[in-house]
Design a protein around this motif. Structure first.
Motif, PDB file in Angstrom:
ATOM      1  N   THR A 288       0.809  -1.220   0.000  1.00 18.15           N
ATOM      2  CA  THR A 288       0.000   0.000   0.000  1.00 18.15           C
ATOM      3  C   THR A 288       0.842   1.270   0.000  1.00 18.15           C
ATOM      4  O   THR A 288       0.321   2.362   0.232  1.00 18.15           O
ATOM      5  N   GLY A 289       2.164   1.157  -0.237  1.00 19.97           N
ATOM      6  CA  GLY A 289       3.024   2.332  -0.242  1.00 19.97           C
ATOM      7  C   GLY A 289       2.728   3.247  -1.420  1.00 19.97           C
ATOM      8  O   GLY A 289       2.314   2.808  -2.497  1.00 19.97           O
ATOM      9  N   ARG A 290       2.942   4.548  -1.218  1.00 21.19           N
ATOM     10  CA  ARG A 290       2.705   5.541  -2.284  1.00 21.19           C
ATOM     11  C   ARG A 290       3.975   6.378  -2.481  1.00 21.19           C
ATOM     12  O   ARG A 290       4.591   6.818  -1.513  1.00 21.19           O
ATOM     13  N   LEU A 291       4.339   6.612  -3.746  1.00 19.03           N
ATOM     14  CA  LEU A 291       5.478   7.455  -4.072  1.00 19.03           C
ATOM     15  C   LEU A 291       4.993   8.619  -4.922  1.00 19.03           C
ATOM     16  O   LEU A 291       4.311   8.422  -5.931  1.00 19.03           O
ATOM     17  N   ASN A 292       5.336   9.845  -4.496  1.00 18.82           N
ATOM     18  CA  ASN A 292       4.985  11.052  -5.245  1.00 18.82           C
ATOM     19  C   ASN A 292       6.235  11.813  -5.626  1.00 18.82           C
ATOM     20  O   ASN A 292       7.132  12.003  -4.801  1.00 18.82           O
TER      21      ASN A 292
END
Length: 582
Positions: A288-292
């Motif tokens: 569920t990790g998010r990278l922006n």
């Protein structure tokens, strides 16, 4: 129609009664600016509107409202002025409230003292209050939800009134049929492909076999959404036609696309041409990790680049851990600065309204304007230094609606320490707190108030504070009437150097002009002082002005005109804004 007014309406103002009728006064402004057709008076339309007002009064508890003969005055231009006499009569008061549960029990027998007090606090129709239809409708939902949370999803609520026309009072009787007590059955997840089912099920706020609770279902849905990977996440109870005591659950998932991009561009008087892009990649490193990746350019920020990795549900269901390396250049009126560093932040959401954060921050700073302060030592004129600190923050926001509030308040508090917990050359602590409140005075009129206070101080006896940490005032989101950062201490060349104490306040009236346009009238006050935690109320600067806002899907956009008052300078300032100033 030229004008409509009411007499005898002690409990409801004219504007509220006008909301219920179709007859509308015509003005040059409405016809020429908004293109509205004039409304023509006739007896049939008047009779229909009178019935609408009568129904409105009866819903508000005034069952015996009557109307006198209308006064109709016509001028030479065939414009009608209509005066409607209203005799409101005595309102019907609620004399007593009773509850009968399952045709047998009293409310005291089925709910604890704490649950009853909570129910009494939430219900709108209470003894000695005026009877209102809307209060009864709202309370029917409130009472049902009280029993939903006790494990009764089949609860039905009805009411019966016993009206005493002589005493103008009514007995309110509630009848609750709870149905069978139910329990959570197995939970099935459908619609997910990228996110593992076990990752979603870890967000449940209940276990199979627990007493069924709407509160647990709502909390579960909130915790699933906190993962930030879904367009839709719906938690449903599968209730059939038969009354059963074990209810299976279903979670319906619609995952967001793994790649997404946002971008935009605009122009403002302070930041000139601005543009940004934000690229997001989901399920990075973890399920569920998010990278922006974010990039921005404007006159105030020639570049602002950062990567942000977010891991939701790091320790608890409603929290997020972020890792945030960044590079930034700032061109402020008082200084130019390059910053490079990183932060590690832990965000904790306690409720819909309350959010908190704690962060470790490290950065290298390169400044080409030191913002010299009286009393600074030679070592403080260095243009390159490092900062290491801890920042704590919290915000409580119950405003509604969020983008253009008409009620509620916001309280925020932020504090930062530098080189105190970690040995360094520039130890200081910084505090900033702000309070905003919004009061709907009447339909289409909102009073907005703001108060803001900040202070910063070295803890080693030195004077110099990094210029980017100091306070500046003036500009579209500060004291309007001054340009950005132009209020407060300045050097001998007139360049803002900021200060160690900040005090600001604002009052603004917001008027709706039709459906899309809004007029604002405001007054601001504030200043920045060199000394730490030193506020001089007799040294405040004041400004006043007005603005026009146009409602958009992202909030009001518009322009403010402001000028200083009680001051030597009186030059008008123009401020463009997306959103309100506060």
């Amino acid at each position: 129609m030229r004008k409509i007014k009411f007499t005898g309406n002690k409990h409801f103002p004219d504007y509220r009664l006008k909301d219920e009728i179709t007859i509308e006064s015509s003005t040059w402004f409405k016809e020429k600016i908004f293109g509205k057709e004039p409304v023509y008076y006739n007896e049939e339309l008047y009779s229909e509107d009178l019935q609408r007002i009568r129904i409105f009064y009866q819903k508000q508890g005034y069952l015996n409202v009557t109307f006198g003969h209308p006064k109709v005055v016509m001028n030479k231009r065939n414009k009608v002025k209509l005066t409607v006499p209203v005799v409101e009569g005595e309102p019907v008061l609620i004399s007593d409230i009773s509850y009968i549960v399952d045709s047998t029990y009293t409310i005291e027998q089925v709910l604890t003292d704490q649950e009853r007090k909570k129910l009494e606090f939430k219900t709108e129709a209470t003894a000695t209050k005026i009877f209102r239809d809307q209060a009864i409708t709202n309370d029917k939902i409130t009472i049902a939800e009280a029993f939903y949370d006790e494990g009764y999803p089949y609860t039905l609520v009805k009411h019966k009134l016993e009206v005493d026309t002589t005493l103008h009072s009514t007995q309110l009787n509630w009848y609750v049929n709870r149905g069978p007590k139910s329990y959570f059955g197995p939970t099935n997840v459908v619609g997910n492909s990228r996110i593992k089912t076990k990752s979603i099920l870890r967000q449940l706020d209940y276990n199979e076999g627990d007493v069924w609770s709407k509160k647990a279902i709502d909390q579960t849905q909130k915790q699933i959404f906190n993962q930030g990977n879904y367009r839709v996440a719906s938690v449903k109870t599968q209730i059939g036609t038969e009354l059963v005591d074990t209810l299976p659950m279903q979670i319906i998932i619609n995952e967001a696309p793994r790649w997404s991009i946002r971008f935009g561009a605009g122009y403002g008087r302070e930041d000139k041409i601005r543009a940004f892009t934000d690229v997001q990649y989901l399920s990075f490193l973890t399920n569920t990790g998010r990278l922006n990746f974010y990039a921005k350019h404007s006159g105030l920020e020639p570049y602002n680049l950062y990567l942000k990795f977010s891991q939701p549900s790091f320790l608890f269901p409603i929290n997020t851990l972020t890792l945030y390396p960044f590079m930034q250049r700032q061109n402020e009126p008082g200084y130019k600065i390059d910053r490079i560093g990183y932060s590690i932040t832990f965000l904790q959401n306690f409720s819909k309204e309350l959010n908190t954060s704690i962060a470790f921050i490290y950065e290298d700073v390169d400044v080409d304007t030191t913002g010299y302060m009286e009393g600074s030592s030679a070592k403080d004129t260095e243009t390159f230094y490092q900062k290491t600190g801890i920042a704590l923050g919290g915000i409580y926001n119950n405003t509604d609606p969020i983008l253009d509030p008409v009620q509620g308040f916001v309280v925020s508090f932020n504090t930062k320490t530098n080189d105190i917990l970690f040995s360094g050359d520039m130890p200081f602590f910084r505090v900033l707190t702000e309070f905003k409140t919004y009061v709907g005075l009447q339909k289409g009129v909102v009073l907005a108030l703001k108060a803001k206070m900040g202070g910063i101080k070295r803890t080693d006896g030195e004077v110099f504070i990094p210029v980017e940490e100091r306070f500046f005032a003036g500009g579209s989101h500060s004291v309007r009437g001054w340009s950005r950062s132009d209020l407060g201490p300045q050097d001998e060349d007139g360049t803002p150097i900021g200060g160690n104490s900040l005090l600001e306040s604002s009052a603004e009236l917001r008027f709706d002009l039709g459906r899309e346009l809004k007029l604002t009238v405001f007054a601001d006050a504030g200043n920045v002082w060199k000394d730490s935690f030193m506020y001089k109320l007799n040294d405040l600067h004041y400004s006043a002005g007005f603005g026009l806002k146009y409602k958009t899907v992202i909030g009001p956009a518009g322009i403010d005109f402001a000028r200083p008052v009680f001051d030597n300078t009186n030059k008008w300032q123009i401020h463009f804004n997306i959103g309100h100033s506060f």
